[in-house]
Enzyme design. Sequence first.
Site, PDB file in Angstrom:
ATOM      1  N   SER A   1       3.645  66.809  -6.724  1.00 22.52           N
ATOM      2  CA  SER A   1       4.646  67.830  -6.141  1.00 22.52           C
ATOM      3  C   SER A   1       4.095  69.651  -5.974  1.00 22.52           C
ATOM      4  O   SER A   1       3.336  69.776  -5.499  1.00 22.52           O
ATOM      5  CB  SER A   1       4.529  68.740  -7.799  1.00 22.52           C
ATOM      6  OG  SER A   1       5.405  69.458  -8.093  1.00 22.52           O
TER       7      SER A   1
HETATM    8  C1  5PA Z   1      11.827  70.449  -4.157  1.00 25.32           C
HETATM    9  C2  5PA Z   1      11.833  70.072  -5.583  1.00 25.32           C
HETATM   10  P1  5PA Z   1      15.037  72.076  -7.159  1.00 25.32           P
HETATM   11  O1  5PA Z   1      13.778  71.523  -8.054  1.00 25.32           O
HETATM   12  O2  5PA Z   1      15.138  73.299  -7.788  1.00 25.32           O
HETATM   13  O3  5PA Z   1      16.074  70.654  -7.443  1.00 25.32           O
HETATM   14  O4  5PA Z   1      14.495  72.108  -5.723  1.00 25.32           O
HETATM   15  C3  5PA Z   1      14.120  70.858  -4.616  1.00 25.32           C
HETATM   16  C4  5PA Z   1      13.660  70.992  -4.283  1.00 25.32           C
HETATM   17  N1  5PA Z   1      12.502  71.327  -2.536  1.00 25.32           N
HETATM   18  C5  5PA Z   1      13.631  71.377  -3.135  1.00 25.32           C
HETATM   19  C6  5PA Z   1      11.948  71.261  -1.949  1.00 25.32           C
HETATM   20  C7  5PA Z   1      10.337  71.026  -1.393  1.00 25.32           C
HETATM   21  C8  5PA Z   1      11.019  71.340  -3.613  1.00 25.32           C
HETATM   22  O5  5PA Z   1       9.463  70.748  -3.850  1.00 25.32           O
HETATM   23  N2  5PA Z   1      10.388  69.851  -5.773  1.00 25.32           N
HETATM   24  C9  5PA Z   1       9.479  69.096  -7.168  1.00 25.32           C
HETATM   25  C10 5PA Z   1       8.158  69.553  -6.988  1.00 25.32           C
HETATM   26  O6  5PA Z   1       7.897  68.929  -7.961  1.00 25.32           O
HETATM   27  O7  5PA Z   1       7.972  69.840  -5.853  1.00 25.32           O
HETATM   28  C11 5PA Z   1      10.340  69.224  -8.739  1.00 25.32           C
HETATM   29  C12 5PA Z   1      10.776  68.167  -7.621  1.00 25.32           C
END
Ligand code: 5PA
Length: 332
Positions: free
Chosen positions: A81
């Site tokens: 994450s």
């Molecule tokens: C993540 C999410 P949202 O969660 O706002 O929809 O964004 C999607 C997103 N790009 C887009 C990257 C690099 C992201 O890390 N990541 C999460 C995580 O735990 O990192 C929430 C799932």
Amino acid sequence: MHPKINALLSRFPRVELVKWRTPIHYLPNVSAEIGIDVYVKRDDLTGFGIGGNKVRKLEFLLGDALAKDCDTVITLGAVHSNHAFVTALAAKSLGLEPVLILYGREELKGNYLLDKIMGIETRVFDVSRTSELLPIAERIKSELEEDGRRVYLIPPGGASPVGTLGYVRAAGEIYIQMKDLGIEFDAVVDAVGSGGTLAGLLLGSAIINAPWRVVGVDVGGFVENISNKVLGLAKEASELLGSNVRLKEPEIHDYGFGAYGKIVREVAELIRKVGSEEGIILDPVYTGKAFYGMLDLAKKGELGDRVLFIHTGGFPGVFHYGEELASLLGSF
Ligand code: 5PA
């Protein structure tokens, strides 16, 4: 900042983690190839820790945590994450104690390696998706509170109404930059995981009556029923702001290739191509899939003549899934 959005957001506590407007770059090679103008909003360069979209949400989330006099921040996600790592790092920098509730294989790579290097407390559980961690996080929150800690629990991806304000603000920033560039975007596209980024863009764009369509690319069902979740978040954030705009159903296309976190050849090849042609590093879990979806929709004529892709960061995913990428690309 956009004056209307600025006025609505001014009463919400915010810690400044993003010290500049992230740039918007034109991609000449990608544009020439697909025959429409493709721009990228470089939110990979938000500038705190590993950057990315989470930093904008954290400005409001951690502002709220400090205003509520909390001393501990809990959040949750997969071991890879981006959100968990950058949340913990930002919390630490503000003197708050982070605790990460994670699932997945504990290997010292990607964000999990960064968690360890930074001395962040991690507790890893044997479940198969983030939603299954929620009751565990609630239990740990109660235990810490019994010990006298004041805990702020940030949901997966920072997808709460307060976190959503980060991309309401970003919508205003995009609008001002677009005017400065003297152009108009037909579509703004971003990766959808927990949904907070899309919800914020949807709400912010409605508040300023932006000319663009907001288009989400689902990266594999991080949460179920994503359209409902995005609309619900946008509505709750709208109520929080006291705005009464009409919100449209979010437009979300599925380019998850079957599962969240599934690493596929098409995306591995695209990471190589966009990196070597434009100097932009995508990741295999979020932005690579979203960029793939954006190109596919653009080629089908569904995004108009000028599109803005939000680069939401996530480069540690390249290192987390290095072996998978190497074997898919087969030329190491
Ligand atoms: C993540 C999410 P949202 O969660 O706002 O929809 O964004 C999607 C997103 N790009 C887009 C990257 C690099 C992201 O890390 N990541 C999460 C995580 O735990 O990192 C929430 C799932």
